[in-house]
Structure formats: C-alpha cells, structure tokens
Design a protein around this motif. Structure first.
Motif, PDB file in Angstrom:
ATOM      1  N   ASN A  30       0.742  -1.208   0.071  1.00  0.00           N
ATOM      2  CA  ASN A  30       0.061   0.215  -0.076  1.00  0.00           C
ATOM      3  C   ASN A  30       0.828   1.359   0.031  1.00  0.00           C
ATOM      4  OD1 ASN A  30      -2.441  -1.675  -0.096  1.00  0.00           O
ATOM      5  ND2 ASN A  30      -2.252  -1.660   2.323  1.00  0.00           N
ATOM      6  N   THR A  31       1.913   1.174   0.503  1.00  0.00           N
ATOM      7  CA  THR A  31       2.868   2.308   0.764  1.00  0.00           C
ATOM      8  C   THR A  31       3.884   2.300  -0.300  1.00  0.00           C
ATOM      9  OG1 THR A  31       2.429   2.353   3.180  1.00  0.00           O
ATOM     10  CG2 THR A  31       4.163   3.633   2.238  1.00  0.00           C
ATOM     11  N   LEU A  32       4.033   3.454  -0.981  1.00  0.00           N
ATOM     12  CA  LEU A  32       5.201   3.809  -1.874  1.00  0.00           C
ATOM     13  C   LEU A  32       5.917   4.762  -1.678  1.00  0.00           C
ATOM     14  CD1 LEU A  32       4.830   3.252  -5.998  1.00  0.00           C
ATOM     15  CD2 LEU A  32       5.723   5.375  -4.740  1.00  0.00           C
ATOM     16  N   TYR A  33       7.391   4.962  -1.906  1.00  0.00           N
ATOM     17  CA  TYR A  33       8.204   6.080  -1.467  1.00  0.00           C
ATOM     18  C   TYR A  33       8.904   6.450  -2.877  1.00  0.00           C
ATOM     19  CZ  TYR A  33       7.730   3.771   3.064  1.00  0.00           C
ATOM     20  OH  TYR A  33       7.150   3.324   4.082  1.00  0.00           O
ATOM     21  N   TRP A  34       9.182   7.708  -2.976  1.00  0.00           N
ATOM     22  CA  TRP A  34       9.974   8.069  -3.945  1.00  0.00           C
ATOM     23  C   TRP A  34      11.359   8.669  -3.062  1.00  0.00           C
ATOM     24  CZ3 TRP A  34      10.841   6.870  -8.833  1.00  0.00           C
ATOM     25  CH2 TRP A  34       9.592   6.619  -9.731  1.00  0.00           C
ATOM     26  N   TYR A  35      12.444   8.281  -3.601  1.00  0.00           N
ATOM     27  CA  TYR A  35      13.841   8.963  -3.084  1.00  0.00           C
ATOM     28  C   TYR A  35      14.795   9.381  -4.115  1.00  0.00           C
ATOM     29  CZ  TYR A  35      12.967   6.288   1.437  1.00  0.00           C
ATOM     30  OH  TYR A  35      12.383   5.991   2.623  1.00  0.00           O
ATOM     31  N   LEU A  36      15.388  10.426  -3.566  1.00  0.00           N
ATOM     32  CA  LEU A  36      16.445  10.916  -4.533  1.00  0.00           C
ATOM     33  C   LEU A  36      17.961  10.562  -3.847  1.00  0.00           C
ATOM     34  CD1 LEU A  36      17.669  13.120  -6.454  1.00  0.00           C
ATOM     35  CD2 LEU A  36      17.519  14.745  -4.522  1.00  0.00           C
ATOM     36  N   GLN A  37      18.625  10.014  -4.697  1.00  0.00           N
ATOM     37  CA  GLN A  37      20.235   9.730  -4.072  1.00  0.00           C
ATOM     38  C   GLN A  37      21.033  10.426  -4.950  1.00  0.00           C
ATOM     39  OE1 GLN A  37      21.356   5.513  -4.256  1.00  0.00           O
ATOM     40  NE2 GLN A  37      22.504   5.916  -2.461  1.00  0.00           N
ATOM     41  N   ASN A  38      21.739  11.277  -4.404  1.00  0.00           N
ATOM     42  CA  ASN A  38      22.960  11.969  -4.918  1.00  0.00           C
ATOM     43  C   ASN A  38      24.294  11.084  -4.482  1.00  0.00           C
ATOM     44  OD1 ASN A  38      21.960  14.573  -6.006  1.00  0.00           O
ATOM     45  ND2 ASN A  38      21.215  15.075  -3.796  1.00  0.00           N
ATOM     46  N   LEU A  39      25.195  11.605  -5.471  1.00  0.00           N
ATOM     47  CA  LEU A  39      26.475  10.893  -5.599  1.00  0.00           C
ATOM     48  C   LEU A  39      27.201  10.872  -4.069  1.00  0.00           C
ATOM     49  CD1 LEU A  39      28.386   8.986  -7.435  1.00  0.00           C
ATOM     50  CD2 LEU A  39      29.793  11.139  -7.771  1.00  0.00           C
ATOM     51  N   GLY A  40      27.280   9.701  -3.676  1.00  0.00           N
ATOM     52  CA  GLY A  40      28.074   9.630  -2.258  1.00  0.00           C
ATOM     53  C   GLY A  40      27.184  10.025  -1.128  1.00  0.00           C
ATOM     54  N   GLN A  41      25.849  10.022  -1.374  1.00  0.00           N
ATOM     55  CA  GLN A  41      24.842  10.287  -0.342  1.00  0.00           C
ATOM     56  C   GLN A  41      23.984   9.207  -0.136  1.00  0.00           C
ATOM     57  OE1 GLN A  41      25.139  13.339   1.349  1.00  0.00           O
ATOM     58  NE2 GLN A  41      27.030  13.692   0.421  1.00  0.00           N
ATOM     59  N   PRO A  43      20.105   7.854   0.562  1.00  0.00           N
ATOM     60  CA  PRO A  43      18.694   8.269  -0.067  1.00  0.00           C
ATOM     61  C   PRO A  43      18.156   9.189   0.738  1.00  0.00           C
ATOM     62  CG  PRO A  43      18.815   5.961   0.089  1.00  0.00           C
ATOM     63  CD  PRO A  43      19.856   6.414   0.717  1.00  0.00           C
ATOM     64  N   GLU A  44      17.433  10.239   0.107  1.00  0.00           N
ATOM     65  CA  GLU A  44      16.440  11.317   0.887  1.00  0.00           C
ATOM     66  C   GLU A  44      14.972  11.229   0.295  1.00  0.00           C
ATOM     67  OE1 GLU A  44      20.190  14.444   0.486  1.00  0.00           O
ATOM     68  OE2 GLU A  44      18.065  15.076   0.527  1.00  0.00           O
ATOM     69  N   LEU A  45      14.106  11.184   1.134  1.00  0.00           N
ATOM     70  CA  LEU A  45      12.729  11.040   0.699  1.00  0.00           C
ATOM     71  C   LEU A  45      12.197  12.233  -0.080  1.00  0.00           C
ATOM     72  CD1 LEU A  45      10.095   9.205   0.838  1.00  0.00           C
ATOM     73  CD2 LEU A  45       9.431  10.646   3.032  1.00  0.00           C
TER      74      LEU A  45
END
Lengths: 115, 113
Positions: A30-41, A43-45
């Motif tokens: 039921n739950t879906l997430y999108w994350y951003l992952q910058n190089l060397g970091q 994931p951030e929601l």
C-alpha cells in the motif's frame, strides 16, 4: 515474487527538458516512496504515498517536481523542466503498510544525467 | 530531529578478515535502526533491523549489529568478509509512523584479495 520495478534504468536529457520515471511496487504493497540519491549520499525521501494519497511530500520541490499514484498502484515522478543539479539516482520503494517497522523494498533506481 | 552519522566513508579490508562499520545516531527519543546494503547498480536491500528486545541483531549474509543505547551506536559487524560483500552500506533511523527514515551517507566496503 517480482520486486519493485522501475523504468527507465538510465536517462540522459538536456537541461530544461521534461523527464518522467515510472515505478511498479510489489503487489499488495500500500505504501510507495520516491527517494533521491545524490552521488556519495544516502537516499532522501521526496514523497510517500499511502494508497493514492500523498501523505508526506514536504521534501518534494513542487515548482518543478510532480508525482502521481493513480489507482494506488503504479506511480510516476516527473521533473519539468530539468536542471543540471537534478542529476542523481531516483529510487522507488514500497512497503506493506508504511509502519515504522515495515521493511522497505527498493527498486534498482533510475540514473538521470542532465546535460 | 534525528540524524545518522557513518564515521567512515570507505573501509578497506582483506578477504576473510573481520570488519566493523560504524554508525552513530542522534535522537532524544527511542528509535528504530536499520542497516541496508547497496550492491553496484542495484537498489537498497535490508540487512537487518533493531526494533526492540535483544541488543544483538543478526541479519542476512552473516552480518550482525549491536545496539548500544548509552553510546547511541549501532555498529555493523561480520567475522569474515568475502569478495561478494563489496558494496555500500547505509545505516538508517526512524522514529514513528509519520517520520521518514533518515539514512546516513554510506560506507563503501572494499574487499582486498
């Protein structure tokens, strides 16, 4: 059981162009997430959905980013227009119910390069 | 607000040697703690998690972690590493249902032959 599916895996675009990423979560989640992952970091929601409702989009830059989850299954994340700083990996994840102890299952990600 | 610090950005270790990846967190309330692994060109996969109870948590692939409340640490260990353990490892913390999971910056594990 199929995992979280994302497409495309790689995308190269020029700045100011639009781009869209697609995610198909694990069946029944039921739950879906999108994350951003910058190089060397880590994931951030960016946004979290419970069924069709976006319950946390506080980190989504709404001037250029948008997302939708029609019918509470697949989801699309869009950037329009893309900027050089948007180059990163965009990860989609899903979990059964979104509870704090639930395991999040991640897709392979879409690597975006903005030229 | 909670935060996670992974003290080493890279850790080189010889094959079959033991390894410890360090993680410290900051929070004024109880937290749930996680370790994820990311193999090259893949998404993250859960290694183990601490929810409550025994402070020693065992995970997949022979990894384990120990929760230390007084030192606010959750270090990951493996007694003998293999080439296949080459990956990036992320420590993460979460408070409750409405709080997002916070990831550390990751530690890249290099296995030397």
């Amino acid at each position: 059981e199929a995992g979280v599916v994302q497409s495309p895996r790689y995308k190269i675009i020029e700045k100011k162009q639009p781009v869209a990423f697609w995610c198909n979560p694990i069946s029944g989640h039921n739950t879906l997430y999108w994350y951003l992952q910058n190089l060397g970091q880590g994931p951030e929601l960016l946004i979290r959905y419970e069924n069709e409702e976006a319950v946390d989009d506080s980190q989504l830059p709404k001037d250029r980013f948008s997302a939708e989850r029609l019918k509470g299954v697949d989801s699309t994340l869009k950037i329009q227009p893309a900027e050089l700083g948007d180059s990163a990996v965009y990860l989609c994840a899903s979990s059964a119910s979104g509870g704090p102890t639930d395991t999040q299952y991640f897709g392979p990600g879409t690597r975006l390069t903005v030229l | 607000a909670q935060s996670v610090t992974q003290l080493d950005s890279q850790v080189p270790v010889f094959e079959e040697a033991p390894v410890e990846l360090r993680c410290n967190y900051s929070s004024s309330v109880s937290v749930y703690l996680f370790w994820y692994v990311q193999y090259p060109n893949q998404g993250l996969q859960l290694l183990l998690k601490y929810l409550s109870g025994s402070t020693l948590v065992k995970g997949i692939n022979g990894f384990e972690a120990e929760f230390n409340k007084s030192q606010t640490s959750f270090h990951l260990r493996k007694p003998s590493v293999h080439i296949s353990d080459t990956a990036e490892y992320f420590c993460a913390v979460r408070l409750n249902r409405d709080d997002k999971i916070i990831f550390g910056k990751g530690t890249r594990l290099h296995i030397l032959p």
